[in-house]
Enzyme design. Structure first.
Site, PDB file in Angstrom:
ATOM      1  CD  GLU A  40      41.160  38.563  33.982  1.00 40.27           C
ATOM      2  OE1 GLU A  40      40.608  37.477  33.771  1.00 40.27           O
ATOM      3  OE2 GLU A  40      40.585  39.525  34.555  1.00 40.27           O
ATOM      4  CE  LYS A 106      38.910  34.396  35.616  1.00 36.34           C
ATOM      5  NZ  LYS A 106      38.442  35.550  34.802  1.00 36.34           N
ATOM      6  CB  CYS A 140      39.779  38.327  37.406  1.00 36.25           C
ATOM      7  SG  CYS A 140      38.632  39.733  37.288  1.00 36.25           S
TER       8      CYS A 140
END
Length: 255
Positions: A40, A106, A140
């Protein structure tokens, strides 16, 4: 499918140094791979200083990814801080060998670090189709939200790229295995190592899990490139035999 996981320390908010580091590691891969996975925010580290580091989709980091994909004849993925129409995104870029790009923004912003106040969260689930594999892109903190990633699309692989700190490593290990088992899917997680500018330590634990929760690559703590090979046919045979996904709940997610 052969996949290279690259685990390394990151230079804080220094895109050129990070690209140079990853360039060197990619060039060291001595076997043909189909996909290279980076962490990331691999060009900056997990920063909330988006205005200082953000690039456009025509910026140097995306250009570098396209160059390396063509040069190595492989796909490359990882997340980058992107600015678009005045908004910032933690965007997972998937570059095909041809240079074509697909991306996932995300969905779940890490509010504990204030990510929700800086970055605009994504509003769609993205399944990339590559070499007859269906690959679900995740970043994540998304790992903590199983409903969003539920395997309603019969995808084959989930990719998690992360800057996941040492203090919560047990959760990282447990949740990656859970996502594999509950979705009868391969799961790969690629994390960074080293300390960031806020002194948070990261010990990696990049890993690959099969569709029954077994390790293909056990959690790694060292700097390096780790290559794994996945067999889709074996997974599909197991799905037909067990057929657990036929009993999954049906639902719609509101964005």
């Amino acid at each position: 499918m052969k996949i290279a996981l690259i685990q390394t320390d990151l230079f804080w908010q220094n895109a050129s140094k990070n690209r140079e580091n990853f360039d060197s590691k990619i060039n060291e891969i001595d076997s043909e791979v189909n996909l290279i996975v980076l962490p990331e925010m691999f060009s900056t580290g997990f920063t909330m200083n988006a205005s200082e580091v953000a690039e456009t989709m025509q910026g140097e980091t995306i250009g570098w990814m396209k160059f390396k994909a063509k040069q190595k004849n492989t796909a490359i993925t990882g997340s980058v801080v992107i600015v678009e129409n005045g908004k910032y995104y933690n965007r997972m870029i998937f570059v095909f060998p041809s240079g074509e790009i697909q991306y996932y923004d995300k969905r779940h912003s890490f509010s504990l670090a204030g990510e929700d106040k800086v970055y605009t969260r994504g509003n769609r689930k993205v399944i990339v189709e590559y070499l007859d594999w269906k690959i679900c892109l995740q970043v994540c903190y998304d790992l903590r939200f199983p409903v969003f990633v539920r395997n309603a699309e019969n995808y084959d692989l989930i990719l998690y790229v992360a800057n996941w700190p040492k203090v919560r490593t047990n959760a990282w290990d447990a949740l990656i295995k859970a996502r594999a088992i509950e979705n009868l899917s391969y799961v790969i997680g690629v994390n960074r190592i080293g300390k960031d500018a806020h002194n948070f330590e990261h010990i990696g634990h990049s890993q690959a899990i099969d569709f029954l929760g077994n390790y293909i690559l056990e959690p790694q703590e060292k700097n390096g490139v780790f290559v794994v090979e996945l067999d889709k046919n074996t997974m599909h045979e197991t799905r037909k035999k067990l057929d657990f996904l036929s009993d999954r709940d049906q639902f719609d997610i509101k964005f």
